[in-house]
Scaffold this motif. Structure first.
Motif, PDB file in Angstrom:
ATOM      1  N   VAL A  66      52.828  -1.300  -3.348  1.00  0.00           N
ATOM      2  CA  VAL A  66      51.649  -1.165  -4.201  1.00  0.00           C
ATOM      3  C   VAL A  66      51.784  -2.006  -5.465  1.00  0.00           C
ATOM      4  N   THR A  67      52.937  -1.925  -6.112  1.00  0.00           N
ATOM      5  CA  THR A  67      53.117  -2.684  -7.352  1.00  0.00           C
ATOM      6  C   THR A  67      53.108  -4.193  -7.088  1.00  0.00           C
ATOM      7  N   ARG A  68      53.666  -4.606  -5.959  1.00  0.00           N
ATOM      8  CA  ARG A  68      53.628  -6.037  -5.629  1.00  0.00           C
ATOM      9  C   ARG A  68      52.208  -6.501  -5.343  1.00  0.00           C
ATOM     10  N   ASN A  69      51.414  -5.667  -4.704  1.00  0.00           N
ATOM     11  CA  ASN A  69      50.059  -6.061  -4.334  1.00  0.00           C
ATOM     12  C   ASN A  69      49.106  -6.118  -5.537  1.00  0.00           C
ATOM     13  N   PHE A  70      49.253  -5.186  -6.476  1.00  0.00           N
ATOM     14  CA  PHE A  70      48.299  -5.188  -7.578  1.00  0.00           C
ATOM     15  C   PHE A  70      48.724  -6.093  -8.736  1.00  0.00           C
ATOM     16  N   ALA A  71      50.003  -6.469  -8.787  1.00  0.00           N
ATOM     17  CA  ALA A  71      50.480  -7.273  -9.912  1.00  0.00           C
ATOM     18  C   ALA A  71      49.739  -8.608 -10.067  1.00  0.00           C
ATOM     19  N   PRO A  72      49.528  -9.400  -8.997  1.00  0.00           N
ATOM     20  CA  PRO A  72      48.761 -10.641  -9.182  1.00  0.00           C
ATOM     21  C   PRO A  72      47.343 -10.393  -9.693  1.00  0.00           C
ATOM     22  N   LEU A  73      46.704  -9.328  -9.219  1.00  0.00           N
ATOM     23  CA  LEU A  73      45.367  -8.994  -9.706  1.00  0.00           C
ATOM     24  C   LEU A  73      45.414  -8.613 -11.179  1.00  0.00           C
ATOM     25  N   ALA A  74      46.445  -7.871 -11.574  1.00  0.00           N
ATOM     26  CA  ALA A  74      46.569  -7.480 -12.972  1.00  0.00           C
ATOM     27  C   ALA A  74      46.825  -8.693 -13.860  1.00  0.00           C
ATOM     28  N   ILE A  75      47.640  -9.624 -13.377  1.00  0.00           N
ATOM     29  CA  ILE A  75      47.887 -10.858 -14.137  1.00  0.00           C
ATOM     30  C   ILE A  75      46.581 -11.598 -14.374  1.00  0.00           C
ATOM     31  N   MET A  76      45.770 -11.729 -13.331  1.00  0.00           N
ATOM     32  CA  MET A  76      44.477 -12.410 -13.464  1.00  0.00           C
ATOM     33  C   MET A  76      43.512 -11.604 -14.329  1.00  0.00           C
ATOM     34  N   SER A  77      43.609 -10.283 -14.268  1.00  0.00           N
ATOM     35  CA  SER A  77      42.732  -9.438 -15.073  1.00  0.00           C
ATOM     36  C   SER A  77      43.007  -9.597 -16.564  1.00  0.00           C
ATOM     37  N   LEU A  78      44.245  -9.910 -16.914  1.00  0.00           N
ATOM     38  CA  LEU A  78      44.556 -10.164 -18.324  1.00  0.00           C
ATOM     39  C   LEU A  78      43.761 -11.358 -18.839  1.00  0.00           C
ATOM     40  N   GLY A  79      43.702 -12.416 -18.027  1.00  0.00           N
ATOM     41  CA  GLY A  79      42.902 -13.574 -18.410  1.00  0.00           C
ATOM     42  C   GLY A  79      41.420 -13.273 -18.400  1.00  0.00           C
ATOM     43  N   MET A  80      40.976 -12.515 -17.402  1.00  0.00           N
ATOM     44  CA  MET A  80      39.566 -12.152 -17.321  1.00  0.00           C
ATOM     45  C   MET A  80      39.152 -11.288 -18.505  1.00  0.00           C
ATOM     46  N   THR A  81      40.055 -10.424 -18.963  1.00  0.00           N
ATOM     47  CA  THR A  81      39.757  -9.573 -20.111  1.00  0.00           C
ATOM     48  C   THR A  81      39.454 -10.413 -21.346  1.00  0.00           C
ATOM     49  N   VAL A  82      40.246 -11.453 -21.556  1.00  0.00           N
ATOM     50  CA  VAL A  82      40.030 -12.324 -22.713  1.00  0.00           C
ATOM     51  C   VAL A  82      38.646 -12.964 -22.645  1.00  0.00           C
ATOM     52  N   VAL A  83      38.247 -13.413 -21.456  1.00  0.00           N
ATOM     53  CA  VAL A  83      36.927 -14.034 -21.292  1.00  0.00           C
ATOM     54  C   VAL A  83      35.818 -13.013 -21.500  1.00  0.00           C
ATOM     55  N   ILE A  84      35.971 -11.828 -20.914  1.00  0.00           N
ATOM     56  CA  ILE A  84      34.937 -10.800 -21.022  1.00  0.00           C
ATOM     57  C   ILE A  84      34.780 -10.331 -22.461  1.00  0.00           C
ATOM     58  N   ILE A  85      35.860 -10.295 -23.225  1.00  0.00           N
ATOM     59  CA  ILE A  85      35.762  -9.897 -24.631  1.00  0.00           C
ATOM     60  C   ILE A  85      34.819 -10.832 -25.387  1.00  0.00           C
ATOM     61  N   THR A  86      34.808 -12.108 -25.021  1.00  0.00           N
ATOM     62  CA  THR A  86      33.916 -13.064 -25.687  1.00  0.00           C
ATOM     63  C   THR A  86      32.469 -12.928 -25.220  1.00  0.00           C
ATOM     64  N   GLY A  87      32.239 -12.066 -24.239  1.00  0.00           N
ATOM     65  CA  GLY A  87      30.892 -11.913 -23.699  1.00  0.00           C
ATOM     66  C   GLY A  87      30.609 -12.809 -22.514  1.00  0.00           C
ATOM     67  N   GLY A  88      31.651 -13.430 -21.951  1.00  0.00           N
ATOM     68  CA  GLY A  88      31.473 -14.327 -20.813  1.00  0.00           C
ATOM     69  C   GLY A  88      32.000 -13.718 -19.525  1.00  0.00           C
TER      70      GLY A  88
END
Length: 367
Positions: A66-88
């Motif tokens: 489980v941790t191996r499977n969700f880790a890449p998604l979580a890594i990408m979500s960190l970047g997505m969070t930064v974009v979404i914070i700007t309203g994008g």
């Protein structure tokens, strides 16, 4: 003074007094109103319930998966969070993964050193982010349109460059590449010291932890993060206060592509092959994990912890459905349902109460 003017002044004074009377929330109040906190509680409850229902769910081996499977998604979500914070929004992350994997895989098949191939893959991903950031921040195009275009461009480039074939003959550095993607720590005996009840966490997981700590510290302690939140809350006001809005938005999209590139390289090493279809459909999963973790799609709010816990929640749901014997085709329905629930929860905590909205609608219908 006219009665209407006096009434308006009185109402204004009342509004000001209301604002002045608002006190800063305590740490406990902030925690109790945090969507990420309640998602974490729900995640813990789900894990306990599934372990009771299906004992193999709570084993160290399953935790490792489980941790191996969700880790890449979580890594990408960190970047997505930064974009979404700007309203994008960034719809291109899945295609960027495919392009990065192909560029890296090609250089490995041409027997370039692994670090040169990895650097080339990262540069390809950063170039995609720079493209997105330039057209969103400096040209002023909607992020949805720009990143949707990059979704098609990056995927098409990956197919053309690879000749629509899988790349797997990685040359003399193939063992190093696989070791990067398949490494685990701590290891169980006899290879390592860890007892059987401790999961063997993958390199994906540890990279996620390091990135999450770094991003979390940036969100808490840096002026850059405060400017990021200011842009998402009110971009025009941020400009008037001297914030470099365009430059920060540009950086947000570059960082999003960077996290997608890191996830791609880890998955490349784990699978030992590069395919142009890597990351297909990841856009929805990453956005879902980010929103479930509490990021506001309208901008102005998001946390590193929320990105990680939202991604973990989605993977645990997927794993639980499989262990419960439910058709995997239902996964999309559950993801969509949790996105809607997450947005509703966000409305409750951002001042736009669902109950208040319903009351306004009922009052309007009554005339």
């Amino acid at each position: 003074m006219k009665p209407s003017v006096a009434k308006a002044i009185e109402e204004t004074h009342a509004a000001i007094s209301d604002v002045v009377g608002v006190r800063e929330q305590t740490t406990l109040q902030r925690l109790m109103t945090s969507q990420a906190f309640w998602v974490a509680v729900a995640l813990l409850a789900l894990v306990v319930f599934m372990t009771w229902l299906e004992p193999t769910f709570g084993t160290a081996d399953n935790a490792t998966n489980v941790t191996r499977n969700f880790a890449p998604l979580a890594i990408m979500s960190l970047g997505m969070t930064v974009v979404i914070i700007t309203g994008g929004i960034d719809l291109s992350v899945g295609s960027v993964m495919g392009l990065v994997a192909i560029v890296t895989g090609l250089l490995l098949t041409w027997h370039y050193p692994w670090y040169v191939a990895f650097a080339a893959g990262l540069l390809a991903g950063l170039a995609c982010g720079a493209f997105n950031g330039f057209f969103v921040a400096y040209i002023g195009m909607p992020s949805f349109v720009v990143t949707l275009g990059m979704l098609s461009i990056a995927r098409s480039l990956a197919v053309v460059i690879s000749g629509n074939q899988m790349l797997y003959q990685f040359g003399p550095d193939a063992p190093i590449v696989r070791a990067i993607g398949q490494a685990k720590w701590p290891l169980h005996a006899p290879a390592g010291w860890a007892p059987r009840w401790i999961p063997e966490f993958s390199s994906h997981f540890w990279v996620m932890v390091i990135l999450a700590l770094i991003v979390g510290a940036i969100f808490i302690f840096t002026a850059w993060a405060r400017h990021l939140y200011a842009i998402g809350s009110n971009e025009n006001a941020a400009r008037l206060t001297g914030v470099s809005v365009d430059w920060i938005k540009f950086q947000a999209y570059v960082f999003s592509s960077f996290t997608a590139s890191v996830a791609s390289l880890l998955l490349l090493g784990y699978s030992g092959s590069a395919i142009n279809a890597m990351g297909t459909g990841y856009e929805l999963r990453v956005i879902a994990g980010t929103v479930i973790g509490g990021a506001n799609l309208m901008g102005g709010y998001g946390t590193a912890f929320g990105a990680v816990i939202g991604s973990a929640f989605l993977e645990v749901i997927r794993n639980a459905l499989l262990m419960a014997g439910i058709d995997s085709n239902w996964q999309g329905a559950f993801v969509g349902m949790f996105i809607v629930i997450a947005v509703l929860l966000g409305m409750q905590t951002s001042g736009t109460s669902l109950v208040a909205t319903v009351r306004e609608w009922v009052a309007w219908k009554r005339g």
